[in-house]
Motif scaffolding. Structure first.
Motif, short mmCIF file in Angstrom:
data_model
loop_
_atom_site.label_atom_id
_atom_site.label_comp_id
_atom_site.label_asym_id
_atom_site.label_seq_id
_atom_site.Cartn_x
_atom_site.Cartn_y
_atom_site.Cartn_z
N PHE A 253 -21.06 25.07 34.40
CA PHE A 253 -19.98 24.81 33.44
C PHE A 253 -20.90 24.50 32.17
CE2 PHE A 253 -15.90 23.35 35.52
CZ PHE A 253 -16.16 23.66 36.88
N PHE B 82 -24.65 21.44 33.94
CA PHE B 82 -23.97 20.39 34.05
C PHE B 82 -22.90 20.57 35.21
CE2 PHE B 82 -24.12 18.24 29.83
CZ PHE B 82 -25.02 18.91 29.13
N ALA B 83 -22.89 19.49 35.98
CA ALA B 83 -21.65 19.37 37.03
C ALA B 83 -20.58 18.61 36.42
CB ALA B 83 -22.24 18.82 38.10
N VAL B 84 -19.26 19.19 36.79
CA VAL B 84 -18.09 18.60 36.16
C VAL B 84 -17.22 17.75 37.22
CG1 VAL B 84 -16.05 18.65 34.72
CG2 VAL B 84 -18.08 19.93 33.96
N THR B 85 -17.11 16.66 37.18
CA THR B 85 -16.18 16.03 38.19
C THR B 85 -14.94 15.30 37.64
OG1 THR B 85 -17.54 14.09 38.05
CG2 THR B 85 -18.43 15.37 39.66
N SER C 283 -18.42 10.41 41.49
CA SER C 283 -18.84 11.35 40.73
C SER C 283 -19.52 12.54 41.40
CB SER C 283 -19.99 10.74 39.70
OG SER C 283 -19.53 9.78 38.90
N VAL D 63 -15.10 18.28 25.14
CA VAL D 63 -14.62 16.90 25.02
C VAL D 63 -14.26 16.82 23.60
CG1 VAL D 63 -15.19 14.42 25.24
CG2 VAL D 63 -16.43 16.12 26.61
N THR E 28 -13.67 10.77 29.19
CA THR E 28 -14.61 11.46 29.69
C THR E 28 -16.07 10.66 29.48
OG1 THR E 28 -13.69 13.77 29.61
CG2 THR E 28 -15.89 13.74 29.88
N ARG F 62 -27.33 16.05 35.97
CA ARG F 62 -26.36 15.46 34.75
C ARG F 62 -25.06 16.20 35.07
NH1 ARG F 62 -26.55 15.51 29.02
NH2 ARG F 62 -24.81 14.31 28.57
N VAL F 63 -24.04 15.07 35.37
CA VAL F 63 -22.70 14.98 35.67
C VAL F 63 -21.68 14.29 34.83
CG1 VAL F 63 -21.15 14.18 37.49
CG2 VAL F 63 -23.43 14.70 38.28
N VAL F 64 -20.87 15.05 34.19
CA VAL F 64 -19.96 14.53 33.29
C VAL F 64 -18.60 14.63 34.26
CG1 VAL F 64 -18.68 15.46 31.50
CG2 VAL F 64 -21.10 15.70 31.31
N THR F 65 -17.99 13.36 33.82
CA THR F 65 -16.78 13.28 34.83
C THR F 65 -15.62 12.80 34.09
OG1 THR F 65 -15.89 12.08 36.67
CG2 THR F 65 -16.86 10.81 35.26
N VAL F 66 -14.63 13.55 34.21
CA VAL F 66 -13.22 13.17 33.50
C VAL F 66 -12.29 12.31 34.39
CG1 VAL F 66 -11.03 14.41 32.62
CG2 VAL F 66 -13.34 15.79 32.67
N VAL G 15 -20.57 22.24 28.77
CA VAL G 15 -19.98 21.21 28.14
C VAL G 15 -20.36 21.17 26.59
CG1 VAL G 15 -19.70 18.50 28.16
CG2 VAL G 15 -20.14 19.91 30.05
N GLN H 27 -12.68 9.70 20.93
CA GLN H 27 -12.40 10.35 21.87
C GLN H 27 -11.23 10.66 22.03
OE1 GLN H 27 -15.09 10.39 25.48
NE2 GLN H 27 -13.52 11.29 26.73
N SER I 220 -20.15 10.62 30.00
CA SER I 220 -20.83 11.86 29.87
C SER I 220 -22.34 11.35 29.49
CB SER I 220 -20.54 12.75 28.71
OG SER I 220 -20.74 11.96 27.46
N GLU I 221 -22.65 10.10 29.82
CA GLU I 221 -24.05 9.58 29.49
C GLU I 221 -25.03 10.34 30.52
OE1 GLU I 221 -21.32 7.55 29.01
OE2 GLU I 221 -21.80 7.78 27.09
N SER J 268 -25.18 12.32 25.14
CA SER J 268 -23.88 11.97 25.65
C SER J 268 -23.17 12.87 24.53
CB SER J 268 -23.80 10.39 25.41
OG SER J 268 -23.72 9.99 24.09
N ALA J 269 -21.85 13.01 25.29
CA ALA J 269 -20.96 13.87 24.41
C ALA J 269 -20.62 13.20 22.95
CB ALA J 269 -19.83 13.83 24.96
N THR K 115 -10.09 15.58 27.04
CA THR K 115 -11.17 16.80 27.48
C THR K 115 -10.24 17.73 27.82
OG1 THR K 115 -13.00 15.24 28.22
CG2 THR K 115 -12.73 17.47 29.20
#
Lengths: 245, 245
Positions: free
Chosen positions: B18, A18-21, B2, B107, A92, A103-107, B20, B89, A94-95, B62-63, B92
């Motif tokens: 990372f 997962f990338a987190v941005t 992103s 999350v 966040t 796969r990028v999860v962004t906060v 998640v 939610q 995360s879809e 998804s989360a 995070t």
DNA sequence: CAAATAGTGTCTATAAGACATTATAGT
DNA sequence: ACTATAATGTCTTATAGACACTATTTG
């Protein structure tokens, strides 16, 4: 829990990573309209499209640290100012598939800034601009949704917190503070009642000491105030539409 | 955005990855005390310590989907019920070092459940229990902080949303709803005023149709209500301490 | 009977909405 | 003079807090 179900012999590098941005919805009020900071993408995907500023969370920093770092880079604000800014975690996103490459999860974070230093494009950001909400169209990725959520959150927070002062310069008038509410909510508020409410809430604003300096364009000059120490409003300052009972 | 700053020739697997995860603060009201669902860790680190239920987000979900899946696994609730649950939610948590093994971004979600199906330990969860807040001690990882944040959020949301009905069974009395508020806030509320407020808020609760069935332990049996269609309270139902102006 | 809870009614205090009035600036 | 804004004051309405009182159950 944070790390359950770790299979025996789990190797972090063996999984699809997962990338987190972080993404930032940076708002300001300009010409009685809410503006948001957008940057133009210089690379695929969505090359040429407008997007929220943001970037990768580095291995040794928290998401909030990453958000402040990116904010400083994209806006050119000095680091001290950025440190003291009101930065709020929105939520966040995360879809799977929100980024076509991986796969990028962004906060997402929301920030409120007072004046309008014209953004100097960051090192890699092709262009950066303040854009009025009417131009919120066809942003990259799911940034349209993030921006809408951020706008909703800011509007809701105005009701029961003191964040509105975050849109104002260090010294401001009650009228300027009222215009923040009117701009974000898109309504007109009664000047007298708004003033009464603000001044009756302890810690919301405090008059600038010394001789009551007055300032203003046309009309009677207004007294200056600074943000107070309170962070929440009790009782809240509800939107006019909110009361329908 | 992103995925900015993607270096040339970026290889997702080359970076320190990372992980998640999702963590769940599942609350219920039991014996007039707020309880949270905890599980006992069966592995290091924090082996034997109590922790919030949760787990890894899978590559294609998804989360929120992960949270509902984990919730169903840990509580044994049927999937249909879990699908309709109020899942929110929280925020995070991404501080480096919050998991001693690797970089884990989690999350956190908050869920409210009505009755108390004694949790059947999930497949891998050693033990699962409802624990009263006085026993919130020394949880694994930063779950102490997550739990405190979740408690704060639930208390705040009771003020301006209708989520309190999420703690109640499908049919409930006004007294039971009031006890939810009293339990979460830790205060006593005036019975008469609470009743007036709840019934005066359109869509908060609706009387159960048919002959007004009554139920109760000692004292006069109470009329039954169901959750209404409203999601927000206007004006809000503020905590007693909230008004200090 | 007492104790406990449900439900109704009433008085008061507070806060908000509506709106009038005066003050002080620019054009 | 006219307009725009600030600042103050007043009246009304809505809502919440306090609390008395009745109703209906259990023990």
């Amino acid at each position: 829990m944070s790390t359950p179900h770790v299979p025996e012999g789990y190797d972090p590098h063996a999984y699809e990573p997962f990338a987190v941005t972080v993404d930032l919805a940076v708002f300001t009020v300009r010409d009685n309209r809410l503006h948001v900071l957008l940057i133009e993408r210089g690379e695929e995907p969505y090359k040429g499209a407008w997007a929220l500023p943001g970037g990768f969370v580095q291995p040794r920093e928290s998401a909030e640290q990453a958000a402040r770092r990116e904010l400083a880079e994209e806006t050119g604000l000095d680091p001290v100012t950025v440190e003291s800014l009101h930065l709020e975690q929105l939520r966040t996103y995360s879809e799977p598939g929100r980024d076509p490459r991986m796969r990028v999860v962004t906060v997402a974070y929301t920030a409120l800034v007072p004046d309008l230093p014209e953004p100097r494009g960051g090192s890699d950001a092709a262009r950066a601009r303040w854009v009025a909400p009417v131009a919120y169209e066809r942003l990259a990725f799911d940034h349209q949704r993030i921006l809408a959520d951020a706008h909703d959150r800011v509007g809701a927070k105005l009701e029961y917190t003191c964040i509105a002062t975050g849109f104002c310069p260090p010294e401001f008038t009650v009228g300027e503070l009222r215009q923040v509410y009117e701009t974000v909510w898109g309504v007109e508020l009664d000047r007298a009642n708004f003033r009464r409410k603000v001044l009756a809430t302890p810690g919301f604003v405090q008059p600038v000491e010394g001789p009551p300096r007055l300032t203003g364009g046309r009309g009677k000059p207004a007294a200056l105030y600074r943000a107070g120490t309170a962070t929440t409003l009790h009782p809240p300052l509800l939107r006019p539409e909110g009361r329908h009972s």
